[in-house]
Write an enzyme that holds these catalytic residues in place. Structure first.
Site, PDB file in Angstrom:
ATOM      1  N   GLY A  12     -48.013  12.172 -34.072  1.00  0.00           N
ATOM      2  CA  GLY A  12     -48.335  10.992 -33.277  1.00  0.00           C
ATOM      3  C   GLY A  12     -49.497  10.167 -33.792  1.00  0.00           C
ATOM      4  CB  SER A  13     -50.852   9.376 -37.158  1.00  0.00           C
ATOM      5  OG  SER A  13     -49.783   8.744 -37.827  1.00  0.00           O
ATOM      6  CG  ASN A  14     -47.609   4.688 -36.275  1.00  0.00           C
ATOM      7  OD1 ASN A  14     -48.346   3.765 -36.585  1.00  0.00           O
ATOM      8  ND2 ASN A  14     -46.647   5.123 -37.072  1.00  0.00           N
ATOM      9  CG  HIS A 109     -37.820   1.869 -41.069  1.00  0.00           C
ATOM     10  ND1 HIS A 109     -37.189   3.089 -40.937  1.00  0.00           N
ATOM     11  CD2 HIS A 109     -37.545   1.436 -42.324  1.00  0.00           C
ATOM     12  CE1 HIS A 109     -36.554   3.373 -42.061  1.00  0.00           C
ATOM     13  NE2 HIS A 109     -36.755   2.393 -42.917  1.00  0.00           N
ATOM     14  CG  ASP A 150     -33.882   2.622 -39.125  1.00  0.00           C
ATOM     15  OD1 ASP A 150     -34.735   2.820 -38.248  1.00  0.00           O
ATOM     16  OD2 ASP A 150     -33.574   3.477 -39.977  1.00  0.00           O
TER      17      ASP A 150
END
Length: 206
Positions: A12-14, A109, A150
């Protein structure tokens, strides 16, 4: 204020980058729910540290997809969610959820759509494909989610130069930094009502 649910499968770095932007006053949304399909995902701890209600929910928990979808929709309704943010979420959302939240689900993405994308093209696999193909420019795409992988309308794209010395891992590190600097801008634009979606095209100031 826009009420957001974040979905993640890993560290979960974003998600953390978004939390940091909210804390700094750059991002004007409310994070009301976190959903993870992997009980060991580090993103759960990030949610707990910020007192965000967290739910471990996966399709495998239910005998049918219909029951899973019903539970997911009830959670989103119970928390009055306006926007779903996918932050490294490795499951495809049920079509009923996508339909109900049309142009209210966003994903990031690690490549420039429509290149290097699809069902099995995520994470390091994208960067490996970029290196193998020999492209000179890759990047980041933030897009709305539709029923295909996507594929939804593109909100924002940022380029990243591929260096001669790059391997998939060094490239991934640089792309991730751009992700952290880009995702919040797209979400803030949505929160501020600055975007318009016409067909497959998104216009407005990000």
């Amino acid at each position: 204020m826009l009420r957001c649910a974040v979905f993640a499968s890993g560290g979960g770095s974003n998600f953390q980058a978004l939390l940091d932007r909210k804390q700094s006053g750059d991002l004007h949304v409310e994070f009301v729910l976190f959903i993870g399909n992997n009980s060991t995902a580090g993103a759960f701890e990030r949610a707990r540290k910020h007192n965000i209600p967290s739910v471990h929910l996966a399709p495998s928990h239910f005998p049918t997809e219909e029951e899973y979808t019903a539970k997911l929709l009830k959670l989103l309704q119970d928390y009055s969610v306006d926007l779903i943010i996918l932050a490294g979420y490795m499951k495809k959302l049920p079509s009923d959820v996508v339909s109900l939240f049309r142009n209210r689900i966003v994903n990031i993405h690690p490549g420039l759509l429509p290149s290097f994308c699809g069902k099995k093209m995520y994470g390091i696999k994208v960067h490996e494909a970029v290196i193998e193909y020999g492209v000179k420019i890759t990047g980041v795409t933030v897009h709305f989610v539709d029923e295909q992988y996507d594929h939804g309308p593109i909100i924002l794209q940022e380029p990243v130069k591929v260096l001669d010395s790059d391997d998939a891992h060094t490239l991934a590190e640089r792309v991730l930094k751009v992700e952290h600097g880009s995702y919040w801008r797209a979400i803030e634009a949505i929160a501020r009502g600055r975007l318009r979606v016409e067909g497959h095209r998104v216009t407005g100031d990000v």
